[in-house]
Design an enzyme around this catalytic site. Structure first.
Site, PDB file in Angstrom:
ATOM      1  N   ARG A   1      10.527  78.470   2.311  1.00 43.22           N
ATOM      2  CA  ARG A   1      11.992  78.453   2.239  1.00 43.22           C
ATOM      3  C   ARG A   1      12.574  77.392   3.163  1.00 43.22           C
ATOM      4  O   ARG A   1      13.659  76.865   2.917  1.00 43.22           O
ATOM      5  CB  ARG A   1      12.534  79.858   2.549  1.00 43.22           C
ATOM      6  CG  ARG A   1      12.218  80.352   3.925  1.00 43.22           C
ATOM      7  CD  ARG A   1      12.350  81.865   4.049  1.00 43.22           C
ATOM      8  NE  ARG A   1      11.214  82.558   3.438  1.00 43.22           N
ATOM      9  CZ  ARG A   1      11.082  83.892   3.418  1.00 43.22           C
ATOM     10  NH1 ARG A   1      12.035  84.658   3.945  1.00 43.22           N
ATOM     11  NH2 ARG A   1      10.038  84.453   2.857  1.00 43.22           N
TER      12      ARG A   1
ATOM     13  N   LYS B   1      -2.127  83.466   9.268  1.00 44.73           N
ATOM     14  CA  LYS B   1      -2.531  84.448   8.265  1.00 44.73           C
ATOM     15  C   LYS B   1      -3.881  85.051   8.627  1.00 44.73           C
ATOM     16  O   LYS B   1      -4.662  84.441   9.355  1.00 44.73           O
ATOM     17  CB  LYS B   1      -2.669  83.765   6.897  1.00 44.73           C
ATOM     18  CG  LYS B   1      -1.355  83.380   6.242  1.00 44.73           C
ATOM     19  CD  LYS B   1      -1.617  82.734   4.889  1.00 44.73           C
ATOM     20  CE  LYS B   1      -0.319  82.289   4.234  1.00 44.73           C
ATOM     21  NZ  LYS B   1       0.558  83.406   3.839  1.00 44.73           N
TER      22      LYS B   1
END
Ligand code: BES
Ligand code: MN
Ligand code: ZN
Length: 501
Positions: free
Chosen positions: A355, A281
């Site tokens: 996920r 990130k």
């Protein structure tokens, strides 16, 4: 906070402060503020202010009167509740929190709250006021060395004399459990990544279970070896990059007399820090990724409340706890992983890690017998773009379960908005090399993430909560502090109570 009910005459109550709700019964530009549920004495004590035009009853307006005439309380706090016709339980909840947060920095340690008359009855008002007061009384711990505790220590709820006392006491006891459980979740979420590793989270879960001390609640924590042994290739693919060992927290609530079915599976994303992994990130705002375990913490809070409230229904709680870090052992874009269910996954972006851990968590819940599933996760930035900080995103593969959840969420006073799962979106996660890929591109990002999860729940009725935008309150509000919100705990508890019948 010591919380009690009182049925005394509000005029006779000796308190440090009596808080009452003022609503506006007037037309458009002509405010007509009145105290809700107050008797004539309370109305009189406030009347000078109410007729002066200084107070309109607008939402969250707060005015303190010292030594109010004709009342025994030392102070009378008027809290604005907005337009009378729009006044509901969700206002009661926020106003109780507002009163608590207004008084806390003023060295006031005890508070009486006059319950407004609600059409749904007194028990609902008690529940909303107590939950709201607990939420308001929580301030996230800081590591400032001059930090002071400013908690309200005593809350007295003033109920109408004719009330059904049994029902009110029951509502109070339940609301206390729910409020404390929501705050337990908030404490966990507030901790920074160095102080809340997967191992710490598992420890805190163990302590919680020990403190609940119910013969019907058990916990088991599976470490790295077990996770590999279970062939949780999706969960492991995230964990492999970190020096902190992953932990699979498994809790079982099996009360006596509960039917074999249904079994509700609660699955939470427990990323104690999300750096993005190799798809790292940007530095700006990365510190916020300590709250990427908010879904897992919500499940721990929900299980705590459920075990204490003892609904007659089986529940399995699962938290997949790991860090997402870059390292020489970390997975890489292009890698192909095999989930526990056998499905192959092409990793496009290692930052789509939630996920992956949930894929195996959901499959494991089904393996343990879950007939219904709820997951909660700070899953996507896309849901923040879509719904901002107001509504959590809800996804469901079953309309009946959704409509029951929607009722629960409404009773809990938590805002959520349903998002679609049409088959057409399946296209977004088609992979050239594996069964599916782990990202679906920029458009519809919250939906493609949910479509990914759907692959692992198959035909089990399932609710997915994307709480990325709502798990952290970005600014101080009159009823809640800046920081972790504890979203989803109350809705899940309401849902479970209803499901147990
Ligand atoms: N934990 C983040 C999502 C998130 C974003 C939570 C903002 C809270 C606030 C998640 O793991 C993530 O990084 N998602 C990516 C997915 C993308 C790579 C497909 C995102 O949303 O950018
Ligand atoms: Mn991520
Ligand atoms: Zn994440």
């Amino acid at each position: 906070m010591k919380t009690t009910l009182s049925y005394s005459n509000p005029a006779e109550l000796e308190a440090e402060c009596l808080a009452v709700v003022v609503v506006d019964q007037g037309e458009k530009d002509k405010p007509a503020p009145v105290v809700l549920g107050g008797n004539q004495a309370v109305q009189n004590a406030a009347s000078d202010l109410l007729t002066s035009g200084e107070v309109s009853g607008k939402m969250f307006e707060t005015v303190m009167i010292h030594r109010p005439q004709g009342l025994k309380t030392r102070r009378l706090l008027l809290v604005g509740g907005g337009k009378a016709k729009d006044f509901s339980l969700s206002e009661v909840r926020k106003l109780a929190g507002t009163a608590v947060r207004f008084l806390k920095p003023k060295q006031i340690r005890s508070l009486a709250f006059l319950l407004p008359d609600m059409p749904s009855g007194g028990a609902d008002a008690v529940k909303a006021a107590v939950e709201g007061a607990y939420v308001g009384n929580f301030d996230p711990d800081t590591y400032k060395s001059d930090r002071k505790d400013q908690l309200i220590q005593e809350l007295t709820l003033l109920a109408p004399a004719g009330a059904d006392r049994g029902a009110l006491e029951k509502a109070l006891a339940e609301a206390r459990v729910v409020g404390e459980s929501q705050n337990f979740t908030r404490e966990l979420v507030n901790e920074p990544g160095n102080r809340m590793t997967p191992t710490t989270l598992a420890e805190r879960a163990r302590t919680m279970v020990a403190e609940v001390n119910s013969p019907h609640l058990s916990i088991e924590v599976l470490g790295p070896e077990k996770i590999r042994e279970l062939k949780m290739g999706a969960f492991w693919s995230v964990a492999q990059g970190s020096d902190e060992p992953p932990q699979l927290i498994v809790m079982r609530y099996s009360p006596p007399g509960a039917p074999e079915k249904p079994v509700l599976g609660l699955v939470g994303k427990g990323i104690t820090f999300d750096s993005g992994g190799i798809s790292i990130k940007a530095a700006d705002g990365m510190e916020k990724m300590k709250y990427d375990m908010a879904g897992g913490a919500a499940m721990l809070g929900a299980i705590r409340a459920i075990a204490l409230l003892q609904p007659k229904i089986r529940v399995v709680g699962i938290v997949c706890a790991t860090e997402n870090m870059p390292s020489g052992k970390a997975q890489k874009p292009g890698d192909v992983q095999i989930a526990m269910s056998g499905k192959s996954i092409e990793i496009i972006n290692t930052d789509a890690e939630g996920r992956l851990v949930l894929a195996d968590g959901l499959a494991y819940a089904r393996q343990l017998g879950a007939t219904h599933l709820i997951d909660a996760a700070t899953l996507t930035g896309a849901v923040v773009v879509a719904l901002g900080g107001v509504n959590a995103g809800v996804f469901a593969n079953n309309d009946e379960m959704y409509s029951r959840f929607e009722q629960a969420e409404r009773r809990a006073g938590e805002k959520m908005w349903r998002m679609p799962l049409d088959d057409e979106y399946r296209e977004l996660i088609r992979s050239g090399i594996a069964d599916i890929k782990n990202t679906g591109g920029r458009y519809g990002g919250a939906i493609s993430a949910a479509m990914f999860l759907k692959e692992f729940v198959e035909d089990t009725p399932w609710i997915h909560l994307d709480i990325a935008g709502t798990a952290w309150t970005e600014e101080n509000k009159s009823w809640i502090a800046l920081g972790p919100s504890g979203i989803a705990v109350r809705s899940i508890v309401e849902f479970v109570k209803e499901m147990a019948g």
